[in-house]
Write a protein that holds these residues in place. Structure first.
Motif, short mmCIF file in Angstrom:
data_model
loop_
_atom_site.label_atom_id
_atom_site.label_comp_id
_atom_site.label_asym_id
_atom_site.label_seq_id
_atom_site.Cartn_x
_atom_site.Cartn_y
_atom_site.Cartn_z
N LEU A 24 -78.91 51.30 161.07
CA LEU A 24 -78.72 50.29 162.11
C LEU A 24 -79.10 48.90 161.58
CD1 LEU A 24 -77.71 49.80 164.97
CD2 LEU A 24 -80.03 50.23 165.80
N ARG A 25 -80.11 48.84 160.73
CA ARG A 25 -80.45 47.55 160.08
C ARG A 25 -79.25 47.04 159.28
NH1 ARG A 25 -86.07 49.71 157.62
NH2 ARG A 25 -87.41 49.35 159.42
N TYR A 26 -78.62 47.94 158.52
CA TYR A 26 -77.45 47.56 157.72
C TYR A 26 -76.38 46.99 158.64
CZ TYR A 26 -74.21 48.02 153.71
OH TYR A 26 -73.34 47.77 152.67
N LEU A 27 -76.08 47.69 159.73
CA LEU A 27 -75.03 47.26 160.65
C LEU A 27 -75.36 45.92 161.31
CD1 LEU A 27 -72.32 47.87 162.05
CD2 LEU A 27 -73.62 49.10 163.80
N VAL A 28 -76.59 45.77 161.78
CA VAL A 28 -76.99 44.51 162.42
C VAL A 28 -76.91 43.36 161.41
CG1 VAL A 28 -78.93 43.26 163.47
CG2 VAL A 28 -78.37 45.59 164.25
N GLY A 78 -82.22 48.56 146.10
CA GLY A 78 -82.84 49.88 146.08
C GLY A 78 -82.83 50.58 147.41
N PHE A 79 -82.23 49.97 148.42
CA PHE A 79 -82.15 50.53 149.76
C PHE A 79 -83.53 50.91 150.29
CE2 PHE A 79 -77.97 51.29 147.88
CZ PHE A 79 -77.16 50.70 148.83
N THR A 80 -84.47 49.98 150.13
CA THR A 80 -85.82 50.21 150.66
C THR A 80 -85.93 49.79 152.13
OG1 THR A 80 -86.55 48.05 149.87
CG2 THR A 80 -86.89 49.94 148.39
N PHE A 81 -85.01 48.96 152.59
CA PHE A 81 -85.02 48.46 153.97
C PHE A 81 -83.79 48.93 154.74
CE2 PHE A 81 -84.23 44.97 157.09
CZ PHE A 81 -85.36 45.14 157.87
N VAL A 82 -82.65 48.89 154.09
CA VAL A 82 -81.40 49.30 154.73
C VAL A 82 -80.93 50.62 154.14
CG1 VAL A 82 -80.66 46.93 155.21
CG2 VAL A 82 -79.89 48.06 153.12
N GLU A 83 -80.00 51.23 154.84
CA GLU A 83 -79.37 52.46 154.38
C GLU A 83 -77.90 52.37 154.74
OE1 GLU A 83 -79.47 57.19 155.67
OE2 GLU A 83 -81.12 55.89 156.27
N ARG A 84 -77.04 52.72 153.82
CA ARG A 84 -75.61 52.67 154.13
C ARG A 84 -75.27 53.64 155.25
NH1 ARG A 84 -72.52 52.98 148.30
NH2 ARG A 84 -72.96 50.83 147.64
N PRO A 85 -74.52 53.17 156.24
CA PRO A 85 -74.02 54.10 157.26
C PRO A 85 -73.12 55.14 156.59
CG PRO A 85 -73.81 51.84 158.01
CD PRO A 85 -74.19 51.78 156.56
N THR A 86 -73.15 56.35 157.10
CA THR A 86 -72.35 57.42 156.50
C THR A 86 -71.14 57.82 157.33
OG1 THR A 86 -73.87 59.02 157.49
CG2 THR A 86 -74.27 58.41 155.19
N ASN A 87 -71.14 57.51 158.64
CA ASN A 87 -70.00 57.92 159.46
C ASN A 87 -68.74 57.13 159.08
OD1 ASN A 87 -71.02 55.61 160.63
ND2 ASN A 87 -71.03 56.42 162.72
N ILE A 88 -68.89 55.86 158.76
CA ILE A 88 -67.82 55.05 158.16
C ILE A 88 -68.50 54.26 157.04
CG2 ILE A 88 -66.14 53.20 158.47
CD1 ILE A 88 -65.84 54.00 161.36
N PRO A 89 -68.39 54.73 155.80
CA PRO A 89 -69.08 54.04 154.71
C PRO A 89 -68.62 52.59 154.57
CG PRO A 89 -68.24 56.17 153.99
CD PRO A 89 -67.66 55.90 155.34
N PRO A 90 -69.54 51.68 154.28
CA PRO A 90 -69.18 50.26 154.15
C PRO A 90 -68.34 50.00 152.91
CG PRO A 90 -71.49 50.60 153.58
CD PRO A 90 -70.97 51.91 154.08
N LEU A 91 -67.49 48.97 153.01
CA LEU A 91 -66.69 48.57 151.86
C LEU A 91 -67.59 47.84 150.87
CD1 LEU A 91 -63.52 47.23 153.69
CD2 LEU A 91 -63.77 49.40 152.48
N ILE A 92 -67.67 48.34 149.67
CA ILE A 92 -68.47 47.71 148.63
C ILE A 92 -67.76 47.97 147.30
CG2 ILE A 92 -70.02 49.69 148.31
CD1 ILE A 92 -71.37 46.18 148.39
N ASP A 93 -67.63 46.92 146.48
CA ASP A 93 -66.96 47.07 145.20
C ASP A 93 -67.51 46.00 144.26
OD1 ASP A 93 -65.11 47.03 143.01
OD2 ASP A 93 -63.58 47.91 144.31
N ASP A 94 -67.94 46.41 143.07
CA ASP A 94 -68.52 45.48 142.10
C ASP A 94 -67.58 44.33 141.73
OD1 ASP A 94 -70.95 46.75 141.98
OD2 ASP A 94 -70.51 47.85 140.13
N LYS A 95 -66.27 44.55 141.83
CA LYS A 95 -65.36 43.47 141.43
C LYS A 95 -65.46 42.27 142.38
CE LYS A 95 -61.21 45.47 143.50
NZ LYS A 95 -60.01 46.20 143.18
N TYR A 96 -66.04 42.46 143.56
CA TYR A 96 -66.20 41.35 144.50
C TYR A 96 -67.64 40.82 144.53
CZ TYR A 96 -61.73 43.18 146.11
OH TYR A 96 -60.44 43.62 146.18
#
Length: 191
Positions: A80-84, A128-146
Motif C-alpha cells: 500500500l505504501r508503494y501504491l500511495v 532494497g525494498f525496506t519500506f515499500v513492496e511491489r504489489p503482486t496482484n498487478i505488478p508495477p511497470l518497471i524497466d531499466d531502460k527507462y
C-alpha cells in the motif's frame, strides 16, 4: 489497533503517516495531503470517476486520489505504501495536468510511460525494498531502460519506436515531436 484490523481508509491514513515519517520519502508526505482521498467499494463505483482509468484499481486526477477497496484489500502495508507513493508521484510530477492532451490521445501508452517514470523513482529511492513492496496482484511497470528518464524522454523513445505519433499536442500547444526534438536520449544503463 493492528494494521490488519484497520479498514481501507484507516490503512491509507496509516500509510500517509508512514511516508511522512520516512527519512527518504518524507517530502512526498506533503503531496499525500493534497486533494481528497476517495475510497470506493468496488469496480462499478470507479466508473466515471477518472476518465483515463482503464483498469479500476487506483488513480489520480492530479489532485484527488481514488482507491478501489476490492483492489487494495489484500495489500500488505509495504504494498500500500508503494501504491500511495505511486499516485503521489503522479501528482508531484504533474502527470495528469501537464500532459493532458497526450493522455487523451494515447491513454494506454501514456499511462505506461508515466508509470515507468514513477515506479523508477520509488525503486531508486528504496532499491532494497525496506519500506515499500511491489504489489503482486498487478505488478508495477518497471524497466531499466527507462531508469532516470523524464516523461518526455520516455515518450521520445516510444515515438522513435513508432508507438505514438508526433502530431499530438501538449498542454503548451506544441506537438510531441516538437517537444521531443531537443530531448537528449539517456545513455545506456551501466551494468
Amino acid at each position: 489497533m493492528a494494521y490488519k484490523d484497520l479498514n481501507t481508509e484507516q490503512r491509507i491514513i496509516a500509510v500517509h503517516l508512514d511516508i511522512m515519517k520516512h527519512k527518504d520519502f518524507c517530502l512526498m508526505g506533503g503531496v499525500t495531503q493534497i486533494g481528497k482521498v476517495h475510497v470506493v467499494a468496488g469496480t462499478e463505483d470507479m466508473k466515471g470517476l477518472i476518465e483515463h482509468l482503464a483498469v479500476p484499481t487506483a488513480g489520480t486526477d492530479g489532485c484527488d486520489v481514488y482507491y478501489n477497496t476490492q483492489f487494495v484489500k489484500d495489500f500488505t502495508r509495504g504494498q500500500l505504501r508503494y501504491l500511495v507513493l505511486h499516485e503521489s508521484f503522479h501528482k508531484a510530477l504533474h502527470h495528469c495536468t501537464e500532459y493532458a492532451a497526450l493522455a487523451q490521445k494515447y491513454p494506454e501508452i501514456f499511462a505506461k510511460a508515466i508509470d515507468y517514470v514513477v515506479n523508477d523513482q520509488i525503486e531508486t529511492i528504496d532499491p532494497g525494498f525496506t519500506f515499500v513492496e511491489r504489489p503482486t496482484n498487478i505488478p508495477p511497470l518497471i524497466d531499466d531502460k527507462y531508469h532516470d528518464m523524464s516523461v518526455p524522454q520516455v515518450m521520445k523513445m516510444l515515438l522513435d519506436h513508432g508507438l505514438l505519433h508526433g502530431d499530438c499536442l501538449t498542454i503548451t500547444g506544441a506537438t510531441v515531436a516538437d517537444c521531443s526534438s531537443d530531448v537528449s536520449p539517456m545513455p545506456p544503463v551501466a551494468k
